[in-house]
Design an enzyme around this catalytic site. Structure first.
Site, PDB file in Angstrom:
ATOM      1  CG  HIS A 125      -0.873   3.693   5.037  1.00 55.03           C
ATOM      2  ND1 HIS A 125      -1.578   3.353   6.154  1.00 55.03           N
ATOM      3  CD2 HIS A 125      -0.408   2.519   4.516  1.00 55.03           C
ATOM      4  CE1 HIS A 125      -1.549   2.039   6.317  1.00 55.03           C
ATOM      5  NE2 HIS A 125      -0.861   1.506   5.326  1.00 55.03           N
ATOM      6  CB  CYS A 164      -0.961  -0.014   1.175  1.00 54.96           C
ATOM      7  SG  CYS A 164      -0.267  -0.653   2.697  1.00 54.96           S
TER       8      CYS A 164
HETATM    9  N1  LIG Z   1      -5.267  -3.668   4.547  1.00 55.69           N
HETATM   10  C1  LIG Z   1      -4.563  -3.099   3.590  1.00 55.69           C
HETATM   11  O1  LIG Z   1      -4.453  -1.869   3.521  1.00 55.69           O
HETATM   12  C2  LIG Z   1      -3.883  -3.900   2.538  1.00 55.69           C
HETATM   13  C3  LIG Z   1      -3.246  -3.204   1.518  1.00 55.69           C
HETATM   14  C4  LIG Z   1      -2.613  -3.934   0.513  1.00 55.69           C
HETATM   15  C5  LIG Z   1      -2.645  -5.301   0.572  1.00 55.69           C
HETATM   16  N2  LIG Z   1      -3.263  -5.949   1.589  1.00 55.69           N
HETATM   17  C6  LIG Z   1      -3.255  -7.392   1.610  1.00 55.69           C
HETATM   18  O2  LIG Z   1      -4.584  -7.858   1.389  1.00 55.69           O
HETATM   19  C7  LIG Z   1      -4.763  -9.068   2.103  1.00 55.69           C
HETATM   20  C8  LIG Z   1      -5.982  -8.938   3.007  1.00 55.69           C
HETATM   21  O3  LIG Z   1      -5.785  -7.857   3.899  1.00 55.69           O
HETATM   22  P1  LIG Z   1      -6.963  -7.301   4.810  1.00 55.69           P
HETATM   23  O4  LIG Z   1      -6.403  -6.088   5.425  1.00 55.69           O
HETATM   24  O5  LIG Z   1      -8.241  -7.238   4.067  1.00 55.69           O
HETATM   25  O6  LIG Z   1      -7.075  -8.468   5.925  1.00 55.69           O
HETATM   26  P2  LIG Z   1      -8.313  -8.854   6.867  1.00 55.69           P
HETATM   27  O7  LIG Z   1      -9.198  -7.701   7.119  1.00 55.69           O
HETATM   28  O8  LIG Z   1      -7.706  -9.549   8.020  1.00 55.69           O
HETATM   29  O9  LIG Z   1      -9.147  -9.923   5.988  1.00 55.69           O
HETATM   30  C9  LIG Z   1      -8.639 -11.196   5.704  1.00 55.69           C
HETATM   31  C10 LIG Z   1      -9.574 -11.935   4.752  1.00 55.69           C
HETATM   32  O10 LIG Z   1      -8.979 -13.199   4.434  1.00 55.69           O
HETATM   33  C11 LIG Z   1      -9.945 -14.220   4.681  1.00 55.69           C
HETATM   34  N3  LIG Z   1      -9.312 -15.463   5.090  1.00 55.69           N
HETATM   35  C12 LIG Z   1      -8.523 -15.688   6.148  1.00 55.69           C
HETATM   36  N4  LIG Z   1      -8.177 -16.993   6.220  1.00 55.69           N
HETATM   37  C13 LIG Z   1      -8.774 -17.595   5.172  1.00 55.69           C
HETATM   38  C14 LIG Z   1      -8.834 -18.938   4.686  1.00 55.69           C
HETATM   39  N5  LIG Z   1      -8.180 -19.932   5.313  1.00 55.69           N
HETATM   40  N6  LIG Z   1      -9.544 -19.200   3.572  1.00 55.69           N
HETATM   41  C15 LIG Z   1     -10.211 -18.207   2.939  1.00 55.69           C
HETATM   42  N7  LIG Z   1     -10.216 -16.928   3.333  1.00 55.69           N
HETATM   43  C16 LIG Z   1      -9.496 -16.622   4.441  1.00 55.69           C
HETATM   44  C17 LIG Z   1     -10.802 -13.668   5.796  1.00 55.69           C
HETATM   45  O11 LIG Z   1     -12.015 -14.384   5.824  1.00 55.69           O
HETATM   46  P3  LIG Z   1     -12.816 -14.617   7.215  1.00 55.69           P
HETATM   47  O12 LIG Z   1     -13.529 -13.331   7.503  1.00 55.69           O
HETATM   48  O13 LIG Z   1     -13.735 -15.738   6.868  1.00 55.69           O
HETATM   49  O14 LIG Z   1     -11.803 -14.973   8.244  1.00 55.69           O
HETATM   50  C18 LIG Z   1     -10.948 -12.215   5.340  1.00 55.69           C
HETATM   51  O15 LIG Z   1     -11.916 -12.138   4.317  1.00 55.69           O
HETATM   52  C19 LIG Z   1      -3.452  -9.348   2.817  1.00 55.69           C
HETATM   53  O16 LIG Z   1      -2.671 -10.187   1.988  1.00 55.69           O
HETATM   54  C20 LIG Z   1      -2.822  -7.991   2.925  1.00 55.69           C
HETATM   55  O17 LIG Z   1      -1.416  -8.061   3.000  1.00 55.69           O
HETATM   56  C21 LIG Z   1      -3.895  -5.271   2.572  1.00 55.69           C
END
Ligand SMILES: NC(=O)c1ccc[n+]([C@@H]2O[C@H](COP(=O)([O-])OP(=O)(O)OC[C@H]3O[C@@H](n4cnc5c(N)ncnc54)[C@H](OP(=O)(O)O)[C@@H]3O)[C@@H](O)[C@H]2O)c1
Length: 345
Positions: free
Chosen positions: A248, A134
């Site tokens: 950010h 990000c």
């Molecule tokens: N947050 C950011 O600003 C950002 C920016 C760039 C990239 N990212 C990347 O995007 C990804 C997600 O980030 P996030 O911030 O959205 O995280 P988050 O809010 O923790 O959400 C995680 C997601 O992954 C799912 N998940 C977890 N374990 C799983 C499994 N075993 N099988 C299928 N789905 C599963 C969760 O589903 P449940 O609800 O069912 O647990 C939820 O939908 C990460 O790789 C992160 O590095 C995030």
């Protein structure tokens, strides 16, 4: 594996319940992405619940390797372990994958794309395209227009990163910890390693004890170089987690060969794609997370000659972007739009 998407792709969102996943749904809706259908995938914990997509409830399914039959576009945001395990299955099923995790970002045959900066890189994809870290995505939107006008020779930056960058659970931790602090109660951190209310700390990514840099800093440096096409760019960086819910911020010092013309830089940024200039010295109004939250544009301001470089060749600026949007969901949907046939987006 198709190089481009059909005019009305069948879409799957992996991690649909997460902080990024929810924004992916909103971006598809708000940008009127021409999806023929949207399948929502998450863990077994969420299976059977439903989320609204384009005004209709869609039941969330548990992610399995069979989830991608009949899918043209798979948007992944469930962590790098899930991407490494399931993205190849999606590609084998005939889908193009746009991945938000760090799993594939530095692989040579996976384009790492910020459409405003390096859209032509998309053409070489082999089924997977990576969405950058990000900070790297937001930073390069601001840096690219300057670099096109005069090559950047060195970059220093300090980041002020919001809870949302660590996912939905970290945002909730900030709310709960702040409420507890205001009520005079103790709150034991569950998600982040340190007390978060009225505090800030070095980014929670894993620290390399040998170099003194954490994983976030290492990713930002490598990905910023790759997106800008500057593999040897010297980059100094410090990443800090701050008690902001969303968006950010980053203070940058950008060095060029020749002395900086602040007015020329301001003029370039004022018309740059994806940038909104917020640079009002009279009213002391510069980019702020609460004004960037929910906004597609990256806010850029506090442009000035950096007094730390006596040559006058360094521009200082302050940049803020909603990393759930430009740093994740929006950028991913923009990449997908770039894969649609001409006229379909
Ligand atoms: N947050 C950011 O600003 C950002 C920016 C760039 C990239 N990212 C990347 O995007 C990804 C997600 O980030 P996030 O911030 O959205 O995280 P988050 O809010 O923790 O959400 C995680 C997601 O992954 C799912 N998940 C977890 N374990 C799983 C499994 N075993 N099988 C299928 N789905 C599963 C969760 O589903 P449940 O609800 O069912 O647990 C939820 O939908 C990460 O790789 C992160 O590095 C995030």
């Amino acid at each position: 594996m198709p190089a481009r998407l059909p005019a009305e792709p069948r879409v799957a969102i992996v991690g649909a319940t997460g902080a990024v996943g929810i924004e992916l749904i909103r971006c598809l809706e708000q940008r009127r992405f021409p999806a023929a259908s949207v399948r929502l995938l998450a863990s077994a914990r969420s299976a059977g619940k439903s989320l609204s997509v384009m005004g209709a409830p869609v039941v969330i399914e548990e992610l399995t390797e069979a989830s991608f039959q009949g899918i043209d576009l798979a948007l992944f945001s469930a962590g790098s372990g899930i991407s490494k395990r399931f993205a190849p299955a999606a590609v084998r099923a005939g889908a193009v994958v746009v991945d938000n995790s760090s799993a594939f970002r530095m692989l040579p045959d996976v384009p790492l794309v910020v459409p405003e900066v390096n859209a032509p890189a998309m053409a070489s994809h082999q089924g997977i395209l990576a969405n950058p870290n990000c900070v790297a995505a937001i930073a390069t939107v601001a840096l690219a227009p300057l670099h096109r006008a005069a090559p950047i020779r060195r970059l220093n930056m300090a980041t002020y990163q919001a809870a949302s960058g660590a996912g939905a659970a970290a945002m909730e931790e900030l709310r709960l910890a702040t409420a507890a602090a205001l009520a005079g109660q103790d709150y034991a951190p569950q998600v982040l390693p340190h007390p978060y209310a009225f505090n800030l700390f070095s980014h929670n990514a894993e620290m390399d004890p040998l170099t003194g840099y954490n994983g976030e800093e290492t990713k930002v440096v490598a990905e910023t170089r790759r997106i800008l096409g500057l593999p040897d760019l010297p980059v100094g960086i410090t990443c800090i987690r701050v008690p902001v819910l969303r968006a950010h911020a980053m203070a940058m010092q950008v060095t060029f060969d020749a002395p900086v013309d602040v007015d020329a830089a301001r003029a370039l940024l004022a018309t740059a794609p994806g940038v909104r200039l917020v640079d009002d010295r009279v009213r002391n109004h510069f980019p702020m997370p609460n004004e960037a939250s929910g906004q597609d544009d990256v806010l850029v301001g506090r442009l000035r000659v950096d007094l730390g470089d006596p040559s006058g060749c360094t521009l200082a600026m302050f940049v803020v972007g909603d990393q759930l949007l430009k740093g994740a969901a929006l950028n991913a949907v923009q990449i997908a739009e770039g894969l649609l046939p001409a006229g379909a987006a």
